[in-house]
Write an enzyme that holds these catalytic residues in place. Sequence first.
Site, mmCIF file in Angstrom:
data_model
loop_
_atom_site.group_PDB
_atom_site.id
_atom_site.type_symbol
_atom_site.label_atom_id
_atom_site.label_comp_id
_atom_site.label_asym_id
_atom_site.label_seq_id
_atom_site.Cartn_x
_atom_site.Cartn_y
_atom_site.Cartn_z
ATOM 1 N N SER A 156 0.825 -1.204 0.000
ATOM 2 C CA SER A 156 0.000 0.000 0.000
ATOM 3 C C SER A 156 0.867 1.265 0.000
ATOM 4 C CB SER A 156 -0.967 -0.046 1.190
ATOM 5 O OG SER A 156 -1.983 0.914 1.070
ATOM 6 N N ASP A 252 -9.887 -4.339 -4.779
ATOM 7 C CA ASP A 252 -9.139 -3.282 -4.095
ATOM 8 C C ASP A 252 -9.240 -2.008 -4.924
ATOM 9 O OD1 ASP A 252 -7.257 -1.597 -2.933
ATOM 10 O OD2 ASP A 252 -5.606 -3.015 -3.049
ATOM 11 N N HIS A 282 -8.007 -5.186 -0.386
ATOM 12 C CA HIS A 282 -6.841 -4.458 0.092
ATOM 13 C C HIS A 282 -6.486 -4.919 1.508
ATOM 14 C CE1 HIS A 282 -4.076 -1.038 -0.152
ATOM 15 N NE2 HIS A 282 -4.278 -0.904 1.149
#
Length: 318
Positions: A156, A252, A282
């Site tokens: 991320s 995601d 995610h």
Amino acid sequence: MGVHPQVQFLLQMMESRGLPPLEQLGVQEARQAFITSATMMSKAEKKVKTEDRMIQGAEKEIAIRIYTPEVSGLTGALVYYHGGGWVIGNIETHDALCHTVAAESGCIVVSVDYGLAPESKFPEPVEDAYLAAKWAYEHASEIGVDPKRIAVGGDSAGGNLAAAVTYLAVERKDLEIAYQMLLYPSTSFEPTESYEKYSEGYYLTKGTMEWFREQYLTSVDDTASPLAAPMLIPDAATKQLPPAFIMTAEFDPLCDGGEAFANKLKDAGVEVRYVCYPGMIHGFLGMTEFLTDGKKAVSEIASELKAKFVTNVSDLSK
């Protein structure tokens, strides 16, 4: 196949707890909530030796944790930047992932506690990330690492930082990065189809992402920097970036951005392996207590690192 049944169960469990979204908690409360959640959702057998150190960051000292598996001679290393929107997360929230990757890959992992926003706004976390990678490069032999076998990686926001570090290494020419591992990375601030389609009801929401960005960025001008949005890295520099392993999750909001960056690298002639996990959301790499594919994906990351830095060592000298 749609959303994986294990993901559906996890999302329903999260909803039943009735917790407010992170952006409604405030920074400190959000950090604590993430620590509590990470501790519950991800555990690992602690098979490797760890050592905590302090090194110099951009503005202050930052903590690193070195995960050292039992290997003979020099091995490769992954300098790892945790996820959390540049606002939450720390070494502890990603301790299980780093333990597993080090144990299964045979590579040393250096986990970095870079400065968090809003206390450390852009580009300070980028500089922290770069200085940590440079520290690993300059102290490679001391920690048992071959300086020609150093990767940077993260999930991320951490994947975003890793990509920024590879670009800075090209520009500054004082650090050699052999590989980059970008796990559902944030690569752009431009909305994509997946951003619009999966930004509600799939764990990471549009409101949370906007809050993260408000904490991290100083002004809208920052969104035009390739250090904040790797999709904007100039073509001339892109061609010089190291080979990449990029992993995304189907449901995601950041999925399309990760795939687009993989294509950007491929178009520039950079070797890329791109993997998208179907049915996943995610953050699934940190949900291994509930998601079988989370465990599988962490093992795949370790296998990729092992293949590049342990099994095919001779390839790196060409």
